[in-house]
Design an enzyme around this catalytic site. Structure first.
Site, PDB file in Angstrom:
ATOM      1  N   ILE A 158       0.996  -1.301  -0.119  1.00  0.00           N
ATOM      2  CA  ILE A 158      -0.021   0.016   0.077  1.00  0.00           C
ATOM      3  C   ILE A 158       0.743   1.207   0.168  1.00  0.00           C
ATOM      4  CG2 ILE A 158      -1.869   1.162   1.268  1.00  0.00           C
ATOM      5  CD1 ILE A 158      -2.842  -1.385   2.428  1.00  0.00           C
ATOM      6  N   ARG A 238      -3.781   1.124  11.205  1.00  0.00           N
ATOM      7  CA  ARG A 238      -4.257   0.488  12.606  1.00  0.00           C
ATOM      8  C   ARG A 238      -4.428   1.823  13.475  1.00  0.00           C
ATOM      9  NH1 ARG A 238      -5.996  -2.996   9.846  1.00  0.00           N
ATOM     10  NH2 ARG A 238      -6.094  -5.096   9.916  1.00  0.00           N
ATOM     11  N   GLU A 267     -12.074   1.092  17.668  1.00  0.00           N
ATOM     12  CA  GLU A 267     -12.899   1.536  16.521  1.00  0.00           C
ATOM     13  C   GLU A 267     -14.201   0.808  16.404  1.00  0.00           C
ATOM     14  OE1 GLU A 267     -10.492   1.007  13.125  1.00  0.00           O
ATOM     15  OE2 GLU A 267     -10.935  -1.156  12.932  1.00  0.00           O
ATOM     16  N   HIS A 308     -13.328   2.307   9.005  1.00  0.00           N
ATOM     17  CA  HIS A 308     -12.350   1.279   8.580  1.00  0.00           C
ATOM     18  C   HIS A 308     -12.955   0.868   7.251  1.00  0.00           C
ATOM     19  CE1 HIS A 308      -9.454  -2.104   9.965  1.00  0.00           C
ATOM     20  NE2 HIS A 308      -9.473  -1.970   8.594  1.00  0.00           N
ATOM     21  N   PHE A 311     -10.560  -0.552   2.536  1.00  0.00           N
ATOM     22  CA  PHE A 311     -10.650  -1.767   1.454  1.00  0.00           C
ATOM     23  C   PHE A 311     -11.674  -1.599   0.799  1.00  0.00           C
ATOM     24  CE2 PHE A 311     -13.751  -4.115   3.295  1.00  0.00           C
ATOM     25  CZ  PHE A 311     -14.247  -3.420   4.534  1.00  0.00           C
TER      26      PHE A 311
HETATM   27  P1  NAD Z   1       2.933  -4.951   3.799  1.00  0.00           P
HETATM   28  O1  NAD Z   1       2.811  -5.985   4.681  1.00  0.00           O
HETATM   29  O2  NAD Z   1       2.657  -5.221   2.476  1.00  0.00           O
HETATM   30  O3  NAD Z   1       3.731  -3.732   4.134  1.00  0.00           O
HETATM   31  C1  NAD Z   1       3.973  -3.211   5.379  1.00  0.00           C
HETATM   32  C2  NAD Z   1       5.187  -2.713   5.520  1.00  0.00           C
HETATM   33  O4  NAD Z   1       5.494  -2.134   6.654  1.00  0.00           O
HETATM   34  C3  NAD Z   1       6.326  -3.607   5.293  1.00  0.00           C
HETATM   35  O5  NAD Z   1       7.284  -2.917   4.441  1.00  0.00           O
HETATM   36  C4  NAD Z   1       7.290  -3.666   6.637  1.00  0.00           C
HETATM   37  O6  NAD Z   1       8.412  -3.813   6.689  1.00  0.00           O
HETATM   38  C5  NAD Z   1       6.649  -2.149   7.239  1.00  0.00           C
HETATM   39  N1  NAD Z   1       6.800  -2.038   8.521  1.00  0.00           N
HETATM   40  C6  NAD Z   1       6.647  -3.111   9.603  1.00  0.00           C
HETATM   41  N2  NAD Z   1       7.126  -2.459  10.828  1.00  0.00           N
HETATM   42  C7  NAD Z   1       6.955  -1.102  10.550  1.00  0.00           C
HETATM   43  C8  NAD Z   1       7.298  -0.146  11.423  1.00  0.00           C
HETATM   44  N3  NAD Z   1       7.438  -0.367  12.784  1.00  0.00           N
HETATM   45  N4  NAD Z   1       7.158   0.959  10.955  1.00  0.00           N
HETATM   46  C9  NAD Z   1       7.359   1.264   9.580  1.00  0.00           C
HETATM   47  N5  NAD Z   1       7.138   0.109   8.535  1.00  0.00           N
HETATM   48  C10 NAD Z   1       6.937  -0.961   9.307  1.00  0.00           C
HETATM   49  O7  NAD Z   1       1.300  -4.292   4.100  1.00  0.00           O
HETATM   50  P2  NAD Z   1       0.125  -3.695   3.323  1.00  0.00           P
HETATM   51  O8  NAD Z   1      -0.694  -4.441   2.378  1.00  0.00           O
HETATM   52  O9  NAD Z   1       1.114  -2.243   2.754  1.00  0.00           O
HETATM   53  O10 NAD Z   1      -0.588  -2.947   4.469  1.00  0.00           O
HETATM   54  C11 NAD Z   1      -0.311  -2.044   5.541  1.00  0.00           C
HETATM   55  C12 NAD Z   1      -1.222  -1.963   6.566  1.00  0.00           C
HETATM   56  O11 NAD Z   1      -2.540  -1.467   6.084  1.00  0.00           O
HETATM   57  C13 NAD Z   1      -1.829  -3.469   7.074  1.00  0.00           C
HETATM   58  O12 NAD Z   1      -0.844  -3.808   8.014  1.00  0.00           O
HETATM   59  C14 NAD Z   1      -3.034  -3.220   7.607  1.00  0.00           C
HETATM   60  O13 NAD Z   1      -2.902  -2.849   9.050  1.00  0.00           O
HETATM   61  C15 NAD Z   1      -3.488  -1.836   6.873  1.00  0.00           C
HETATM   62  N6  NAD Z   1      -4.744  -2.099   6.006  1.00  0.00           N
HETATM   63  C16 NAD Z   1      -5.780  -1.472   6.099  1.00  0.00           C
HETATM   64  C17 NAD Z   1      -6.944  -1.493   5.372  1.00  0.00           C
HETATM   65  C18 NAD Z   1      -8.138  -0.687   5.582  1.00  0.00           C
HETATM   66  O14 NAD Z   1      -9.230  -1.069   5.121  1.00  0.00           O
HETATM   67  N7  NAD Z   1      -8.189   0.483   6.358  1.00  0.00           N
HETATM   68  C19 NAD Z   1      -6.879  -2.452   4.375  1.00  0.00           C
HETATM   69  C20 NAD Z   1      -5.792  -3.349   4.238  1.00  0.00           C
HETATM   70  C21 NAD Z   1      -4.557  -2.974   5.056  1.00  0.00           C
END
Ligand code: NAD
Length: 348
Positions: A158, A238, A267, A308, A311
């Site tokens: 993302i 989150r 939430e 939330h 997605f």
């Molecule tokens: P992903 O696993 O592809 O990428 C996560 C990235 O975060 C990785 O590069 C990882 O190294 C990095 N990371 C880990 N710990 C970290 C830290 N402390 N500080 C900075 N970076 C860190 O995940 P994604 O698919 O890009 O999704 C990211 C987040 O988005 C998910 O974990 C989820 O919580 C959230 N999400 C929310 C929705 C929504 O509807 N709001 C939908 C999908 C995902």
């Protein structure tokens, strides 16, 4: 024949599964509620499930709930995140857990920009003024994104897509990730910096990392103090990554210009319940305080809160439902794909 119980089934989910039935013999049950919201009798009716499938809104799939399914072999999540599942219980009871990775990088990134532009150009606010026939143009003065600096925290699927969109807005892009991948920086046109440098340089900070045991309240009072005055905060990751109280204070003091929040601490009260009731019912001082702050936050003019739903496009929802069922079919055919337990040393 395996019994599969799908929880949190919306109309879209029901329609999709009606049009795309599983190509294997199985008994399927569709339930609108989360497992934790079922009555004892309702739970008893489905306690012989071999497989359960839950959505991200099933916030607490802990030992108390899981113990009601003594035959359970698989939890097929219809989400990427799995912080709502008691993985230790699953490991101890030989229950496999599978998720849906990478279904919506562009979907969540598009929504991120929706929130961002709503904050910087006050779109919802000016629409409300039109609705109320009480327009005062000066109040909706915003600022351009072109030439401003975006700080992306988390350069996964993302975060990288957000960088791609930001590039087309002519923004400068900084990023922080504890596991940086230099090839992404050149491909997507951003520069990796330390978290402190990102805090002090960014005009907009957008969170795209998982919630881990190390980054609870990553944006706390100390972090806000390091940021530029007038920074915009966007959170689609989150809620627990931000100390709600510290954000509220920073917003009220004008340190933070505005915030776009698709996720919040506590939430579930926002999504399912009456916020006032949930504040009244909060059983710990901390959750009471944070539920009350959520209420105050809703009243701030420089905040937009969504329940939330980043997605929630039809394209992403169909991708989620398809992958969740593909995961179930693979499992029934003796091959586990997208196992969460294998990567659960990095819990989210
Ligand atoms: P992903 O696993 O592809 O990428 C996560 C990235 O975060 C990785 O590069 C990882 O190294 C990095 N990371 C880990 N710990 C970290 C830290 N402390 N500080 C900075 N970076 C860190 O995940 P994604 O698919 O890009 O999704 C990211 C987040 O988005 C998910 O974990 C989820 O919580 C959230 N999400 C929310 C929705 C929504 O509807 N709001 C939908 C999908 C995902």
């Amino acid at each position: 024949m395996a019994k599969i119980v799908y929880f949190n089934v919306s109309e879209i989910t029901r329609d999709y599964y009606k049009e795309n039935p599983l190509p294997v013999k199985a008994e399927t049950v569709f339930i609108e509620k989360s497992p934790a919201d079922l009555t004892a009798d309702e739970l008893k009716n489905v306690s012989d499930a071999d497989i359960i499938s839950v959505f991200v809104h099933a916030v607490d799939v802990g030992a108390r709930i899981l113990a009601q399914f003594p035959q359970l072999k698989l939890i097929a999540l219809r989400s990427t995140g799995y912080n709502n599942i008691d993985l230790n219980y699953c490991k101890e009871h030989n229950i496999e857990v599978v998720n849906v990775p990478g279904y919506g990088d562009s979907t969540v990134a598009e929504f991120t920009f929706g929130l961002l532009i709503d904050v910087t150009r006050k779109i919802s606010r000016s629409f409300r003024a039109v609705q109320e026939a009480h327009v005062a143009t000066d109040r909706y003065l915003g600022f351009d994104l072109k030439g401003r600096t975006l700080g992306i925290i988390g350069t996964g699927a993302i975060g990288r897509y957000v960088a791609k969109i930001a590039k087309s807005f002519d923004m400068n892009i900084l990023a922080y990730d504890p596991y940086p991948k230099p090839e992404f920086a050149s491909e997507y046109g951003f520069k990796y910096v330390s978290l402190d440098e990102l805090f002090s340089s960014a005009d907009v900070i957008s969170l795209h990392c998982p919630l881990t045991k190390d980054n609870y309240h990553l944006l706390d009072e100390t972090a806000f103090n390091k940021m530029k005055k007038g920074v915009v905060i966007i959170n689609t990751a989150r809620g627990e990554l931000i100390d709600t109280e510290a954000l509220f204070k920073a917003l009220s003091a004008g340190k933070v210009y505005g915030a776009g929040l698709d996720v919040l601490e506590y939430e579930s009260a926002l999504i399912h319940d009456d916020l006032y009731l949930s504040a009244l019912n909060a059983n710990e001082t901390d959750s009471l305080l944070r539920s009350l702050i959520n209420l105050r936050m809703l009243q701030l003019k420089n905040v937009i809160i969504t329940p939330h739903v980043a997605f929630n496009s039809i394209d992403a929802v169909h991708r989620i439902l398809k992958t969740a069922n593909d995961n179930i079919i693979s499992f029934l055919n003796g091959k586990t794909v997208n196992s969460v337990l294998k990567k659960s040393d990095k819990p989210v």
